[in-house]
Motif scaffolding. Sequence first.
Motif: not given
Lengths: 551, 306
Positions: B81-109
């Motif tokens: 349970x702990x490993x799962x909960x840590x994965x959800x708590x940390x890896x989901x926000x990490x992916x979302x934040x990273x996606x938001x950051x990528x989304x803001x990049x204007x230079x497509x290359x």
Amino acid sequence: MKNKQLWKSLSACALATVLVAGCLTGCGKEPANNEATSESKVASEQSTETAQPTEEVKEIVELTYWSALDANTQASLTSFNDMEMLKVAQEVMSVDIDFTHPASGTETEQFNLKMTNLNLEDVMEYSWGSYPGGASQAIADGIIIDLAPYIEKGYAPNYKKILDENPHIAQQVTTDKGEIWAFAPISLNSVDVTAGYIIREDFLKEVNMESPVTIADWEAVLTAFKEQLGIEKPLTLQTGGLIGVNSYFAGAFDTYPGYYLRDGKVQYGYIDDNYKEYLTTMAKWYKDGLIDQDVFGNDTKTVSNNILTDKSGAFFGYIGSGIGTIMTNAKETNPDLSLIGTSFPVMKEGDVAKYMPYSWNVKAGGQAAITTKCPEEKIEAAMAYLDYWYSEEGSLLKNFGVEGLSYNMVNGEPQYSDEVLKNPDGLSIAHALGKYTRASQATVGLIDRRYYEQYYQIPQQVDAMNLWNANTAPAIEVKLPSIAPSEADAEELAGLNAALNTYVQEESTKFIMGLRGLDEFDDFVATLKNSYNVERALEIQQAAYEAYISK
Amino acid sequence: MKNKWKNLKREMKKNRQLYFIVLPVVLFYIIFRYGPMYGSIIAFMDYRPAKGFFGSDWVGLKHFSKFFNDTYFLRVIRNTILISVYSIVFSMPAAIIFALLINEIRNSKFKKTVQTISYLPHFVSLVVICGMLKEFLGSDGIITSIFSFLGGERKNLLMVPEYYKTIHVASGIWQTVGWNTIIYLSAMSSIDQEQYEAADLDGAGRFAKMRYITIPCILPTITIMFIMKLGQVMSVGYEKILLLSNTANREAAQVISSYVYDLSLGASYPQYSYSSAVGLFTSVINLLLVTLGNKICKMLNGSGLW
């Protein structure tokens, strides 16, 4: 326009053909096998009538064969189907064998899966003694057949001769009921200890010391390595080398971490008082930095690297993969590196070491059994093929391969050729042997001492072999033979052992790392007795041992 | 009822091409997903391969009660349970934040380059990753060196039970964060651009747009991903555990699946029934969690998986 359409339909046809062909090759084996069955039926009917090996041209009997593919073989072949000497053997014995291999490292897993779907090959190589409930249960479950009646019929004359002449070998392949379950790998007057503690001879010379014999010697040598030479982790091991199967420093304290024998009674070393003494010493060595601080995270590769890069001066290893491979690898980068085997550690000078990685004459792994899936009419051919490996000719083939290719006869003695010793494709000796022979593998047949003598090319290897095999008799007093509890007991024991192993390993780790004080050792033993029921486990082992010696 | 049946028949006849296309998938699920469920009955038997499914003795809930009384029951449940909960708590926000950051990049290359590089670890074999981790976390490894430079003690980090879960989860995030952004990025690309233009007119800055447009728009996707993750809480994969655990860190590393592996496939005496019982138990808990998670999400923001 028309042309284009024709082209289209043609290419569609071609694609369809490829697809169908793909499907067919996937399941093409089946019909071929069925044909063979009817053919061989005819053949064996003929031969049983005469009951004598017939002189006429025998028909080829097709067999399927399941066996682990040795790592050394994998270096150059993907299957035993491509091994020259196996082709020769099949030709001699008029059989055609189709080998199947489990992916390496998953042998036990694959075997367990096979037992659930009963999709068996005609002949299967496995450590049948470890079948749940023992080999006798495998026969009772209808997995493999009892070979004894067929051996009586004279289907395996060479194997029978060996069993008749060596009762202690026969004992190791016979069940309590007198059934014989397999053609086992047998070593007669061969080498039974191939691993031990290995130390850097060049370091010893530098600190001007002799190869260590007693625990006190070891401590002095390791300390000297650390203080005088600045060696970071003088003794490097893996978990098993400190608190598991290969922990022979414990032998100096007259114990062994695991099951062993003392005066005919099965013991569990982890609850010995002697084990506490051993842990105390090891904890001290660990604290003083004599033992690699990464010991519980190490694997074979890290251990070799530690030796190669002068981070460590001593380790537990094999004559081949330890001394041989490391010294060969070091030739260019570290030419001074020299590794020698040390005698197994004892407490006082003059003590005789009893605990060593001794392996029985009959090897537990790679025992070839005939399964119930093998049709009755093919049994004779399968027996004859397996028996062939115990004949002089077959033994030579197994250990040395095909004459003129991997060995030559020199003054009546087989001698590996340059194809093996100096392989033109750059294969190491072990890999070349794996390509041309099954000398180094636990498999049906005899293990030849001459293989070891020639395989060990470096003088230090030969010295280690002689040193470790000089006096192996005491090992038989303490080593538990491969005993098989009854089915119900085996299940209970498996459950007990799973929990016990986890607990003793984790706690021993803590004791050595100093996370748990040794004044708590009595609590540890009490927990093993009260919560883990170690006494029941010992009771089962003792009963199985008594059944073993009485047969 | 009869009417419904008739309707279905007519419908199938009408759209038979479509049904034909879906047939392989349905068959796949029946044969490879539903069929094997039948094998779960061995959890209630003393299964012996030689006796087969039909010949083995029924023992009721024996194996389940054995598991609940197992010495390691609490430990494997807690670790899982702990490993799962840590994965959800940390890896989901990490992916979302990273996606938001990528989304803001204007230079497509530049954007493409960043994306490709971040996907790469996903394709590296777990065996290789764990081999690297062992090397880096050894007492003279690079990560240990950095750690001790920052004031930590120099020792093999994999031999410290307290660090195991951090190592497990952090390396997991490193390996999958790029790959996990894909689904969020695709959700972001379907957001109506007019909303952003309207926000521009209102004078919204980048953060305001992110907060009031992007995040609310991908919230359904986040919810679905969250519910799906809930369905795997009890099933932490055993591969990484087998590769990274040792006797020193096992108390923190042993999870249900690695325990089942040790009992069944890795053992010389495989306890088929016992390990099936454990497996079945975790599946039931997973199912409960998904159902529960779905209900709660529906209550909170009105969108769920079904």
